[in-house]
Design an enzyme around this catalytic site. Structure first.
Site, PDB file in Angstrom:
ATOM      1  N   HIS A 142       0.737  -1.037  -0.344  1.00 17.70           N
ATOM      2  CA  HIS A 142      -0.239   0.167  -0.022  1.00 17.70           C
ATOM      3  C   HIS A 142       1.086   1.413  -0.039  1.00 17.70           C
ATOM      4  CE1 HIS A 142      -3.724  -2.686   0.409  1.00 17.70           C
ATOM      5  NE2 HIS A 142      -2.509  -2.707   1.501  1.00 17.70           N
TER       6      HIS A 142
ATOM      7  N   ASN B 283     -10.744   9.830  -0.601  1.00 20.76           N
ATOM      8  CA  ASN B 283      -9.654  10.814  -0.557  1.00 20.76           C
ATOM      9  C   ASN B 283     -10.207  12.400  -0.512  1.00 20.76           C
ATOM     10  OD1 ASN B 283      -7.903   8.027   0.415  1.00 20.76           O
ATOM     11  ND2 ASN B 283      -6.915   8.854  -1.571  1.00 20.76           N
TER      12      ASN B 283
ATOM     13  N   ARG C 180      -7.903  14.984   0.876  1.00 13.58           N
ATOM     14  CA  ARG C 180      -6.568  15.991   0.913  1.00 13.58           C
ATOM     15  C   ARG C 180      -6.526  15.540   0.290  1.00 13.58           C
ATOM     16  NH1 ARG C 180      -5.381  10.495   1.758  1.00 13.58           N
ATOM     17  NH2 ARG C 180      -3.815   9.595   0.116  1.00 13.58           N
TER      18      ARG C 180
ATOM     19  N   VAL D   6      -0.107  13.190  -2.413  1.00 12.11           N
ATOM     20  CA  VAL D   6       1.389  13.033  -2.835  1.00 12.11           C
ATOM     21  C   VAL D   6       2.017  13.236  -4.402  1.00 12.11           C
ATOM     22  CG1 VAL D   6       3.798  11.888  -2.279  1.00 12.11           C
ATOM     23  CG2 VAL D   6       2.138  11.506  -0.619  1.00 12.11           C
TER      24      VAL D   6
ATOM     25  N   ARG E  34       8.727   8.116  -6.580  1.00  6.95           N
ATOM     26  CA  ARG E  34       8.755   8.525  -5.363  1.00  6.95           C
ATOM     27  C   ARG E  34      10.585   7.782  -4.238  1.00  6.95           C
ATOM     28  NH1 ARG E  34       3.395   7.668  -1.556  1.00  6.95           N
ATOM     29  NH2 ARG E  34       2.203   8.212  -3.095  1.00  6.95           N
TER      30      ARG E  34
HETATM   31  C1  MV4 Z   1      -9.688  -4.150  -2.287  1.00  3.16           C
HETATM   32  C2  MV4 Z   1      -9.342  -4.963  -3.140  1.00  3.16           C
HETATM   33  C3  MV4 Z   1      -9.335  -5.999  -4.158  1.00  3.16           C
HETATM   34  N1  MV4 Z   1     -11.369  -6.670  -3.899  1.00  3.16           N
HETATM   35  N2  MV4 Z   1     -11.218  -4.481  -2.500  1.00  3.16           N
HETATM   36  C4  MV4 Z   1      -6.180  -1.223  -0.857  1.00  3.16           C
HETATM   37  C5  MV4 Z   1      -6.319  -0.582  -0.458  1.00  3.16           C
HETATM   38  C6  MV4 Z   1      -7.386  -0.123   0.045  1.00  3.16           C
HETATM   39  N3  MV4 Z   1      -7.726   1.463  -0.516  1.00  3.16           N
HETATM   40  C7  MV4 Z   1      -8.661  -0.721  -0.724  1.00  3.16           C
HETATM   41  N4  MV4 Z   1      -7.180  -2.004  -1.445  1.00  3.16           N
HETATM   42  C8  MV4 Z   1      -7.901  -2.760  -1.964  1.00  3.16           C
HETATM   43  N5  MV4 Z   1     -10.020  -3.166  -2.241  1.00  3.16           N
HETATM   44  C9  MV4 Z   1     -11.640  -5.454  -3.296  1.00  3.16           C
HETATM   45  N6  MV4 Z   1     -12.757  -5.686  -3.268  1.00  3.16           N
HETATM   46  C10 MV4 Z   1      -7.579  -4.525  -3.382  1.00  3.16           C
HETATM   47  C11 MV4 Z   1      -7.313  -4.282  -3.305  1.00  3.16           C
HETATM   48  C12 MV4 Z   1      -5.631  -3.573  -2.949  1.00  3.16           C
HETATM   49  C13 MV4 Z   1      -5.152  -2.503  -3.631  1.00  3.16           C
HETATM   50  C14 MV4 Z   1      -5.864  -1.839  -4.169  1.00  3.16           C
HETATM   51  C15 MV4 Z   1      -5.626  -0.436  -4.796  1.00  3.16           C
HETATM   52  C16 MV4 Z   1      -3.747  -0.204  -4.205  1.00  3.16           C
HETATM   53  C17 MV4 Z   1      -4.005  -1.426  -3.982  1.00  3.16           C
HETATM   54  C18 MV4 Z   1      -3.761  -2.539  -3.491  1.00  3.16           C
HETATM   55  C19 MV4 Z   1      -2.756  -3.226  -3.069  1.00  3.16           C
HETATM   56  C20 MV4 Z   1      -3.244  -4.546  -2.153  1.00  3.16           C
HETATM   57  C21 MV4 Z   1      -4.630  -4.888  -2.188  1.00  3.16           C
END
Ligand code: MV4
Length: 449
Positions: A236, A290, A292, A295, A338
């Site tokens: 993340h 978000n 805000r 970055v 970054r």
């Molecule tokens: C998810 C997903 C797969 N399926 N939701 C991670 C951060 C949060 N903002 C939401 N995230 C995720 N939600 C569902 N239903 C996978 C992620 C996720 C992810 C999302 C965005 C960028 C990187 C990520 C890395 C791992 C998991």
């Protein structure tokens, strides 16, 4: 009327904010912790106030101390940046109660969007596609919970409504993990956020992470600055972001952008904001908003020529500004790398003295950073040292420009992820734009083991 803004942040974003204030003739108050007395932006601020010890909890997260600094300096408004108190509705509320303008949406909006179930409902009402799932109250009966989960379909994710950004979520692969996983996620959410409410979502297994940048004046004028692709990330933590996101069906994109504008109009949004989506198989699925500045905002600035931080300040301070979508045009491509003070393989933080450093420069190259030769990176905060942003007519020339910027850039004394960025700029999958959110962790690093 002259304004005075207190910058409640540190590092590159504090410097970014001071630069924007100067252009607008706004007086600035920089606050800093005892571990941060050598920060570059302190030299450019009109006033500086020490707000506490190096520990973030006692300084940049210390609302009473920041509000006292605002009081003694006769500040009009407080700029939160990202991280720290930027999405803390109770801090925004305290600013409102103390008569300081919080530069961002009002505290109710921050609270509303901080609740991810509410955010999803608002998105759905605006006609935005969300990840299919279940977000009503869960029954006590285990059989009924099983039936709900089966209906969502496995694999599924359990997410805390008070979570976000990867916090408070758990993957459930099959029904035998459901009840224990639910119990644990609720308990963790209670401990972390004081709120155990969770919701279910179908697991989107291999998406790209795409977001939409919004600017709104709170008077019904809303514009978007298009999309960003932030799929190159690890745990993340984003490493590379670009604008615009490539290879998206134009009609789908146009409908999605319109719905994003509608969402912001529906809630009379004020300030900048980002709507986050997962994108897979030609579909956008909203996950969260978000409230805000982010970055990665510079990549959106570079393809539009629109200064997001200046817009934040103008909107908050009531300085006239026109938000007119027809005045926004998109040109070329931008990429941000970054640069973090960390080992490029283990990601272990690497604070310490920067004995020598040289920034990149030249046509189409932007360097947003607070570091300098002789600066000591403190161990207390996040490891972001610099953002190198390149802009060019096409994605491929943008990548080439980034290679040359990275070649010019050097930092001595501490470890950085500089070499990782160089490898990624030469990586085939990245160059062909075939990567998803799983690429860096599951494929790129595996190939180098
Ligand atoms: C998810 C997903 C797969 N399926 N939701 C991670 C951060 C949060 N903002 C939401 N995230 C995720 N939600 C569902 N239903 C996978 C992620 C996720 C992810 C999302 C965005 C960028 C990187 C990520 C890395 C791992 C998991």
């Amino acid at each position: 009327m002259s304004h005075k803004v207190l910058i409640a942040n540190r590092g590159e974003i504090a410097l970014r904010a001071i630069r924007a204030c100067k252009e607008l003739g706004i007086k600035t108050v920089a606050v800093y912790s005892q571990g941060d007395k050598n920060l570059k932006h302190l030299k450019f601020a009109d006033e500086t106030v020490c707000i506490g010890p190096a520990s973030p909890l006692e300084s940049y997260l210390n609302a009473p101390s920041i509000l006292s600094a605002a009081e003694v300096t006769n500040t009009d408004a407080i700029y939160p940046g990202y991280g720290f108190l930027a999405e803390d509705f109770s801090f925004a509320e305290k600013c409102e109660e103390s008569g300081f303008k919080f530069i961002g949406p009002n505290s109710e909006t921050i609270k509303m969007m901080g609740d991810k179930i509410t955010a999803k409902s608002i998105a759905e009402k605006a006609g935005i596609q969300v990840v299919p799932g279940y977000k009503d109250d869960l029954p006590d009966d285990p059989d009924k919970i099983h039936a709900i989960a089966k209906n969502v379909g496995y694999p599924l994710m359990i997410k805390a409504t008070a979570g976000g950004g990867g916090r408070g979520m758990r993957l459930i692969e099959s029904e035998d993990e459901l009840l224990d996983g639910l119990e644990i996620t609720m308990q963790e959410a209670m401990n972390a956020f004081g709120n155990k409410v969770v919701y279910f979502e179908k697991f989107i297994s291999n998406p790209r992470h795409i977001e939409v940048q919004i600017v709104a004046d709170g008077k019904g004028n809303v514009i978007h600055l298009g999309t960003r692709d932030c799929s190159i990330q690890r745990r993340h933590q984003k490493l590379i972001e670009e604008a615009p996101a490539s290879n998206i069906n134009p009609e789908l994109l146009s409908n999605t952008l319109d719905a994003c504008l509608k969402l912001c109009k529906d809630i009379n949004y004020e300030g900048v904001g980002t709507l986050e989506f997962l994108y897979e198989n030609n579909a956008f699925y909203f996950i969260e908003m978000n409230t805000r500045i982010q970055v990665e905002h510079p990549v959106s600035e570079m393809i539009t020529g629109f200064d997001l931080v200046k817009a934040q300040l103008k909107i908050a301070l009531g300085i006239p500004t026109t938000l007119d979508q027809s005045k926004i045009s998109f040109r070329g491509h931008a990429i941000e790398c970054r640069i973090n003070a960390e080992n490029p393989r283990t990601f272990t933080p690497s604070p310490g003295l920067i004995t020598k450093m040289h920034p990149p420069g030249g046509f189409g190259i932007r360097f947003d950073s607070h570091i300098y030769s002789g600066y000591e990176v403190p161990p207390y905060y996040d490891s972001l040292l610099a953002k190198i942003i390149t802009t060019a007519n096409s994605r491929s020339s943008c990548i080439k420009r980034m290679m040359s910027a990275l070649d010019e850039f050097f930092v001595e004394g501490i470890e950085t992820n500089h070499s990782l960025h160089q490898e990624l700029m030469h990586d085939d999958v990245f160059n062909q734009n075939n990567h998803t959110i799983n690429y860096l962790e599951n494929e790129f690093f595996k190939n180098y083991e």
